[in-house]
Scaffold this motif. Sequence first.
Motif, mmCIF file in Angstrom:
data_model
loop_
_atom_site.group_PDB
_atom_site.id
_atom_site.type_symbol
_atom_site.label_atom_id
_atom_site.label_comp_id
_atom_site.label_asym_id
_atom_site.label_seq_id
_atom_site.Cartn_x
_atom_site.Cartn_y
_atom_site.Cartn_z
ATOM 1 N N PHE A 159 23.567 25.620 -6.476
ATOM 2 C CA PHE A 159 23.375 26.951 -5.873
ATOM 3 C C PHE A 159 22.661 28.072 -6.889
ATOM 4 C CE2 PHE A 159 24.996 31.125 -4.943
ATOM 5 C CZ PHE A 159 24.749 31.513 -3.859
ATOM 6 N N ALA A 160 23.237 27.992 -7.964
ATOM 7 C CA ALA A 160 22.839 29.076 -8.919
ATOM 8 C C ALA A 160 21.592 28.952 -9.169
ATOM 9 C CB ALA A 160 23.655 29.063 -10.288
ATOM 10 N N GLY A 161 20.860 27.782 -9.033
ATOM 11 C CA GLY A 161 19.334 27.583 -9.239
ATOM 12 C C GLY A 161 18.713 27.868 -8.188
ATOM 13 N N ALA A 162 19.195 27.848 -6.926
ATOM 14 C CA ALA A 162 18.457 28.260 -5.721
ATOM 15 C C ALA A 162 18.254 30.037 -5.852
ATOM 16 C CB ALA A 162 19.390 27.895 -4.740
ATOM 17 N N LEU A 163 19.474 30.536 -6.309
ATOM 18 C CA LEU A 163 19.327 31.994 -6.365
ATOM 19 C C LEU A 163 18.346 32.190 -7.621
ATOM 20 C CD1 LEU A 163 20.904 34.418 -5.082
ATOM 21 C CD2 LEU A 163 22.932 34.084 -6.384
ATOM 22 N N ILE A 164 18.495 31.643 -8.658
ATOM 23 C CA ILE A 164 17.629 31.919 -9.792
ATOM 24 C C ILE A 164 15.980 31.818 -9.671
ATOM 25 C CG2 ILE A 164 16.690 30.841 -11.867
ATOM 26 C CD1 ILE A 164 19.792 30.084 -12.595
ATOM 27 N N GLU A 165 15.640 30.818 -8.669
ATOM 28 C CA GLU A 165 14.364 30.780 -8.328
ATOM 29 C C GLU A 165 14.052 31.917 -7.686
ATOM 30 O OE1 GLU A 165 13.794 28.133 -4.594
ATOM 31 O OE2 GLU A 165 12.197 27.066 -5.970
ATOM 32 N N GLN A 166 14.738 32.215 -6.835
ATOM 33 C CA GLN A 166 14.302 33.571 -5.694
ATOM 34 C C GLN A 166 14.427 34.728 -6.966
ATOM 35 O OE1 GLN A 166 13.443 33.599 -2.882
ATOM 36 N NE2 GLN A 166 13.396 31.550 -2.991
ATOM 37 N N LEU A 167 15.009 35.011 -7.556
ATOM 38 C CA LEU A 167 15.340 35.991 -8.471
ATOM 39 C C LEU A 167 14.280 36.302 -9.596
ATOM 40 C CD1 LEU A 167 18.844 36.645 -9.438
ATOM 41 C CD2 LEU A 167 17.523 37.661 -7.434
ATOM 42 N N LEU A 168 13.689 35.163 -10.077
ATOM 43 C CA LEU A 168 12.648 35.020 -10.971
ATOM 44 C C LEU A 168 11.250 35.197 -10.137
ATOM 45 C CD1 LEU A 168 13.781 32.243 -13.472
ATOM 46 C CD2 LEU A 168 13.667 34.679 -13.875
ATOM 47 N N LEU A 169 11.160 35.035 -9.010
ATOM 48 C CA LEU A 169 9.947 35.615 -8.242
ATOM 49 C C LEU A 169 9.604 36.979 -8.463
ATOM 50 C CD1 LEU A 169 10.057 33.237 -5.102
ATOM 51 C CD2 LEU A 169 8.744 32.818 -6.861
ATOM 52 N N ASP A 170 10.680 37.837 -8.668
ATOM 53 C CA ASP A 170 10.528 39.154 -8.961
ATOM 54 C C ASP A 170 10.085 39.520 -10.585
ATOM 55 O OD1 ASP A 170 12.023 41.888 -7.635
ATOM 56 O OD2 ASP A 170 11.347 41.705 -9.694
ATOM 57 N N GLU A 171 9.179 40.026 -10.556
ATOM 58 C CA GLU A 171 8.683 40.372 -12.023
ATOM 59 C C GLU A 171 9.588 41.337 -12.591
ATOM 60 O OE1 GLU A 171 4.960 42.475 -11.933
ATOM 61 O OE2 GLU A 171 5.880 44.165 -11.174
ATOM 62 N N ASN A 172 10.820 41.868 -12.106
ATOM 63 C CA ASN A 172 11.600 42.450 -12.895
ATOM 64 C C ASN A 172 12.670 41.742 -13.232
ATOM 65 O OD1 ASN A 172 10.557 45.168 -12.194
ATOM 66 N ND2 ASN A 172 11.395 45.041 -10.048
ATOM 67 N N PHE A 173 12.876 40.521 -13.160
ATOM 68 C CA PHE A 173 13.863 39.480 -13.768
ATOM 69 C C PHE A 173 13.141 38.565 -14.766
ATOM 70 C CE2 PHE A 173 16.736 40.551 -10.232
ATOM 71 C CZ PHE A 173 17.922 40.655 -10.815
ATOM 72 N N THR A 174 14.098 38.231 -15.736
ATOM 73 C CA THR A 174 13.499 37.441 -16.799
ATOM 74 C C THR A 174 14.827 36.609 -17.276
ATOM 75 O OG1 THR A 174 12.337 36.992 -18.738
ATOM 76 C CG2 THR A 174 13.851 38.931 -18.682
ATOM 77 N N THR A 175 14.533 35.400 -18.005
ATOM 78 C CA THR A 175 15.793 34.805 -18.609
ATOM 79 C C THR A 175 15.358 34.132 -19.937
ATOM 80 O OG1 THR A 175 17.689 33.103 -18.423
ATOM 81 C CG2 THR A 175 15.293 32.730 -17.338
ATOM 82 N N ILE A 176 16.400 33.995 -20.862
ATOM 83 C CA ILE A 176 15.846 33.362 -22.046
ATOM 84 C C ILE A 176 17.185 32.419 -22.345
ATOM 85 C CG2 ILE A 176 14.586 34.980 -23.356
ATOM 86 C CD1 ILE A 176 17.149 35.671 -25.053
#
Lengths: 243, 243
Positions: free
Chosen positions: B159-176
């Motif tokens: 589920f976390a991965g499903a949410l991450i996929e959507q959030l990272l489509l937005d250029e304001n989000f990133t992750t390391i």
Amino acid sequence: MTTKKHIEVCFTPALLDLYEISTKNVVLIDILRATSAICTAFSWGVKEIIPVGSVEEARQCKQNGMVVAGERDGVVLDFADFGNSPFNFMNDKVRNASIAYCTTNGTKAIQKASHAYRLLIGSYLNFSAVKDFLLNDTHDVLLFCSGWKNRFNLEDTVFAGALIEQLLLDENFTTICDSTMAAQDLWNTAKPNLLEYIQKCAHRHRLRRLGLDDVIEYCHTFDKTDIIPILNKDKIIPFGEMC
Amino acid sequence: MTTKKHIEVCFTPALLDLYEISTKNVVLIDILRATSAICTAFSWGVKEIIPVGSVEEARQCKQNGMVVAGERDGVVLDFADFGNSPFNFMNDKVRNASIAYCTTNGTKAIQKASHAYRLLIGSYLNFSAVKDFLLNDTHDVLLFCSGWKNRFNLEDTVFAGALIEQLLLDENFTTICDSTMAAQDLWNTAKPNLLEYIQKCAHRHRLRRLGLDDVIEYCHTFDKTDIIPILNKDKIIPFGEMC
């Protein structure tokens, strides 16, 4: 019907207490770079490695005249003979040496798992040797990832997945552990292009920032040695040389 | 250049202390079944949910005349009005009720993360509402998986991965964060046939053994409600109704 051997994965030292390890073969994994370095050291003839947990303990070893390999956060300790890169051990001077070894994650993980039935050192460099040992032995298996400062990391988990894939091909192994299934799936995602996949790992970015990423390809090379280092009391020695 | 918002994932409550959460939107995830049940409860008009950590505390709530929903290891507490299944809340009798709620993993995780800037309750049932809220807000995000008895579990991570996929489509989000990358890869593996993938989860086997697996399909249904439950002091209420 024979009882099957179970495989579990522990993602970080912070979770180790959730697992019963006194009856298990525990494989310690710290691909970048402690377990890769330890396997390299023995393949170059090091006699034994003494894990030390703190910088102060490492300094004491140096003052007592030992060879010291040590780093913190990827930076060589100023009093150490060399750092944690596997390349440091590719040197005829280490033959038959006793080396005190202090790393950010690896050493602490070794000490935390020292009550395992056996604590084996695993890396791609001795992949098939570890795999064959686990296949031929009768004990359950815990693959113990060192992680990064108690957090999950991808490079150790992907290695665990590679080992799981091989073990589960044997009908004597089984798993009901979600971490094990996740590790296998991550390996399946990574394996078509392992090095490219590892590019995205957070730890790789840390190494690159420190100019230490030259070892990554080497640390993902299969089967450079048949030696399985094992913890014997407070020292790591090659399996087969235990008293 | 604007500062990007960071996404991290915490796989189990045992790792939460490694994350700074006082400045973050923390999304609590316990797909099977606490956060799915909480979202269902509010969509059926429950007024507020009071998380209680121990069986004794739940018993006290019952003696004080409250409605009590509670379970341990998937089994309804003998003194509770009903258990942790989302289906229990699909009942007009819960409208406007205050419910004391005690679960194996979910409640403890809520209490552990109560110092988050915001603690939001996430599930597939309110997926798009949570996603849109995070996209429109300015804070960093921690996706906090309840796990199973402090171990990693697949259903929360996917589920976390499903949410991450959507959030990272937005250029304001990133992750390391390696956990975030792993969760996204596991979601990518799972999504072609989500329910089949969840079949293999250890927690699903536990539910099946207890005859409780009828909720699994429901708990993996997207967007049944727009309500985002949020922790407000010691109670969970619908976001927007905060004092």
